[in-house]
Design a protein around this motif. Structure first.
Motif, mmCIF file in Angstrom:
data_model
loop_
_atom_site.group_PDB
_atom_site.id
_atom_site.type_symbol
_atom_site.label_atom_id
_atom_site.label_comp_id
_atom_site.label_asym_id
_atom_site.label_seq_id
_atom_site.Cartn_x
_atom_site.Cartn_y
_atom_site.Cartn_z
ATOM 1 N N ILE A 173 -1.223 -13.196 -4.792
ATOM 2 C CA ILE A 173 0.590 -14.081 -4.431
ATOM 3 C C ILE A 173 1.335 -13.853 -5.532
ATOM 4 O O ILE A 173 2.644 -14.165 -6.373
ATOM 5 C CB ILE A 173 0.758 -14.916 -3.667
ATOM 6 N N PHE A 174 0.608 -14.873 -6.689
ATOM 7 C CA PHE A 174 1.120 -15.618 -7.713
ATOM 8 C C PHE A 174 1.252 -14.243 -8.534
ATOM 9 O O PHE A 174 2.554 -14.682 -9.643
ATOM 10 C CB PHE A 174 0.387 -16.742 -8.668
ATOM 11 N N TRP A 214 2.215 -11.225 -7.951
ATOM 12 C CA TRP A 214 3.594 -10.566 -7.536
ATOM 13 C C TRP A 214 4.651 -11.188 -7.913
ATOM 14 O O TRP A 214 5.572 -10.339 -7.872
ATOM 15 C CB TRP A 214 2.967 -10.233 -6.668
ATOM 16 N N ASN A 215 4.404 -12.444 -7.536
ATOM 17 C CA ASN A 215 5.549 -13.558 -7.291
ATOM 18 C C ASN A 215 6.465 -13.457 -8.769
ATOM 19 O O ASN A 215 7.457 -14.299 -9.209
ATOM 20 C CB ASN A 215 5.836 -14.855 -6.526
ATOM 21 N N PHE A 239 7.956 -13.552 -12.150
ATOM 22 C CA PHE A 239 9.214 -13.264 -12.465
ATOM 23 C C PHE A 239 9.731 -13.310 -13.800
ATOM 24 O O PHE A 239 10.316 -12.413 -15.123
ATOM 25 C CB PHE A 239 10.060 -14.106 -11.607
ATOM 26 N N VAL A 258 3.807 -10.451 -0.213
ATOM 27 C CA VAL A 258 3.244 -11.199 -0.372
ATOM 28 C C VAL A 258 3.033 -12.275 1.200
ATOM 29 O O VAL A 258 2.247 -12.840 1.499
ATOM 30 C CB VAL A 258 3.953 -12.416 -1.741
#
Lengths: 316, 291
Positions: B221-222, B224-225, B227, B270
């Motif tokens: 999750i972290f 993939w997200n 930025f 996610v």
């Protein structure tokens, strides 16, 4: 389990062997340390090396736009950073936005946790829907908020507010700080809710029942039993939430670009601007060092708070 | 609960003062309120999903349209605009970094729980403290370092950074799962003559599998997200999904439906991973401190 169980298992009783030689003990120590080392060394290399370099660069006048000139200039970057009004503004913005967002998401998270702490039809579905804002990619969420919801012309929020007298409000432009906080709170409330819900559900049911039998009223139970029980869950949520929200970048980069003016320029965005728009490696490094020192001071207190959860742990 | 009798009597007393109808009404209105708040929180996600299936002409109208001709045209145009390289980069950076994280974190967690090193508390807090340092402070140095090592705009720089970012979470989380394995099981394996690797492989791992899975999902999750590093350290070849999204930013009410379709596609993996891991989510997010 009334306390957060970060408790290590007590060391196994070792059968008294004939006194171990020193070599054996040392070998024992290293065989224990060996599995720990790869992760430790990788983390040291990847986190400490950049910070050592940051420290070195912070004493140079290195600018990516003028690659030829590169020399040590002592503490000049530091004096310039302290004198820089934008840097000071960014520090204030960071504190304001982080503190407001953390407090608001803890309070709303508590309310949601209490609502979810009772049995009702579809509770599982409600919980699933409520954690979703935390899962949606922050970059995606920021853009959705900026356009379809908060946009002055076509945003849904302004349409909802029309009967209340407000309309065509340019949220991201005229209420930039509020917008950033709003989106952050939307994203982090589920996180706080999950932690506080876990806290609520770990309350011993019999004790609450006993209090009720003894005639305690709802708010009394909350004030004198639930609230103290939740205390360490609050601490945990606040510390972890602050760690993440302090580093918020996506929302500012995508919604307000730090503006209007420098109104929503927070430290990560400021450091990004100086590094990439200005190419000021030396100056950005010095500002970074100041940020790190300030963080260490704050984190020492935060760590002490988290460490209190270890009080009951046995030493070995 | 051995005192059932007085308890039952008390309940009747309470019921006399609070008629069942009132209690029932109060209960249903709280439930209704809960659902209202839930839907308000979920609304932006729902709206993103709905808008992504609209025609552009219906995406930014006032009043907002709910019943309109829905279409998959936006998704087609998003796929046509070259989502694949971005998706591949995201999948690679996320999966490789999660793999490395698990391989490194499991032994470390073992050395901080089952067979602890001398100063295991310091070790544990060392990992936590690295999460407290703002990564943005070292951005200039990380950029220069990546440039010197010819890692700029490669997936490897992101893999390294995401590994660092997730390693503390994984160590703390796996440690909390390891502590739940009964010591006797491990002792029994030792008595049977199993070495470290063998104990790990055939005794600990099978028990730990669900925990490892949850840990992997949370690190995913972290990663993939993420930025900040993706936008600052990649430009063309290694760009990930969040940057694909940035390409859809348009001004004033244009192409919102397409933006929503792209955002939905970026968020979907996610959201699904999080829904699957939701029972372990709080444990991962609290670094194993809350169960």
């Amino acid at each position: 389990m009334s306390s957060i169980p970060v408790v290590a298992r007590p060391a196994p009783k070792q059968t008294p062997l004939p006194a171990k030689t020193r070599v054996e003990l040392r070998r024992e120590g290293w065989s224990r340390r060996l599995p720990f080392l790869p992760a430790f060394l990788v983390t040291v290399a990847l986190t400490q090396l950049p910070f050592v370099l940051t420290l070195i660069y912070s004493f140079t006048n290195w600018n990516l736009l003028f690659p030829g000139k590169r020399s040590f200039i002592g503490f000049d970057n530091y004096t310039r950073a302290f004198a820089d009004p934008v840097f000071r503004q960014a520090a204030v913005n960071t504190v304001v936005i982080t503190a407001t967002s953390v407090i608001a998401s803890v309070l709303i998270g508590l309310a949601l946790a209490m609502l979810l702490d009772r049995a009702f039809r579809g509770r599982g579905i409600a919980r699933t829907l409520l954690i979703t804002p935390f899962l949606v990619m922050p970059a995606a969420a920021s853009l959705i908020w900026k356009t379809t919801i908060l946009n002055a012309g076509g945003g849904v929020l302004n349409w909802v507010l029309t009967p209340l007298g407000g309309s065509d409000i340019d949220w991201a432009g005229h209420h930039a700080t509020l917008t950033v906080i709003f989106v952050l709170v939307w994203q982090w409330t589920p996180f706080m809710m999950l932690i506080l819900l876990a806290g609520l559900q770990s309350q011993p049911g019999e004790v609450l029942e006993a209090a009720r039998v003894d005639g305690a009223k709802g708010w009394q139970i909350f004030r004198y039993m639930t609230f103290p029980h939740l205390r360490q869950y609050f601490e945990l949520g606040i510390v972890l939430g602050a760690i993440y929200i302090l580093q918020a970048f996506d929302q500012v980069y995508l919604i307000t670009q730090g503006g209007p003016g420098t109104q929503t320029t927070i430290l990560p965005y400021f450091l990004y601007l100086r590094t990439f728009r200005g190419g000021q490696i030396g100056f950005a490094a010095a500002a970074g060092v100041i940020v790190v020192i300030a963080t260490i001071i704050i984190a020492t207190f935060a760590l002490r708070l988290v460490a209190s959860m270890f009080r009951q742990e046995p030493n070995r | 609960m051995s005192v059932t009798k007085p308890l039952a009597r008390q309940r009747v007393d309470v019921d006399r003062f609070r008629p069942p109808l009132f209690t029932k009404l109060l209960g249903s209105s709280i439930t209704a309120g809960t659902w209202l708040v839930t839907l308000i929180f979920f609304f932006p996600v729902l709206w993103m999903l709905l808008t992504s299936f609209k025609h552009e002409s219906a995406a930014a109208t006032r009043p907002p349209t709910l019943f309109t001709g829905y279409t998959v045209e936006q998704y087609r145009s998003v796929f046509d605009s070259g989502i694949l390289p971005f998706a591949l980069n995201s999948v690679m950076t996320s999966l490789i970094s999660v793999g490395i994280v698990l391989v490194l974190a499991l032994p470390a967690a073992y050395a901080l729980s089952i067979r602890p090193i001398g100063r295991w508390q310091d070790g544990l807090f060392f990992f936590l403290s690295t999460k407290m340092l703002p990564a943005s402070a070292a951005l200039a140095a990380i950029y220069v370092l990546a440039q010197e090592l010819h890692l700029l705009d490669t997936v490897w720089v992101l893999v390294l950074l995401y590994t660092t970012m997730n390693l503390p979470i994984a160590v703390w989380m796996l440690r909390s799962f390891l502590l739940e394995i009964p010591q006797e099981v491990i002792e029994a394996a030792k008595v049977d003559g199993a070495g470290f690797i063998r104990t790990l492989w055939s005794v600990i791992l099978p028990i730990l599998a669900p925990g490892m899975g949850a840990c992997a999902l949370i690190c995913f999750i972290f990663a993939w997200n993420e930025f900040f590093f993706a936008v600052n350290l990649t430009s063309t070849r290694a760009t990930t999904m969040p940057l694909f999204l940035v390409g859809f930013i348009t001004s004033e009410g244009l192409f919102w439906a397409r933006l929503c379709a792209a955002a939905t596609l970026c968020a979907l993996p996610v959201v699904i991973a999080g829904w699957i891991a939701q029972n372990k989510l709080v444990r991962g997010l609290s670094l194993g401190a809350v169960k």
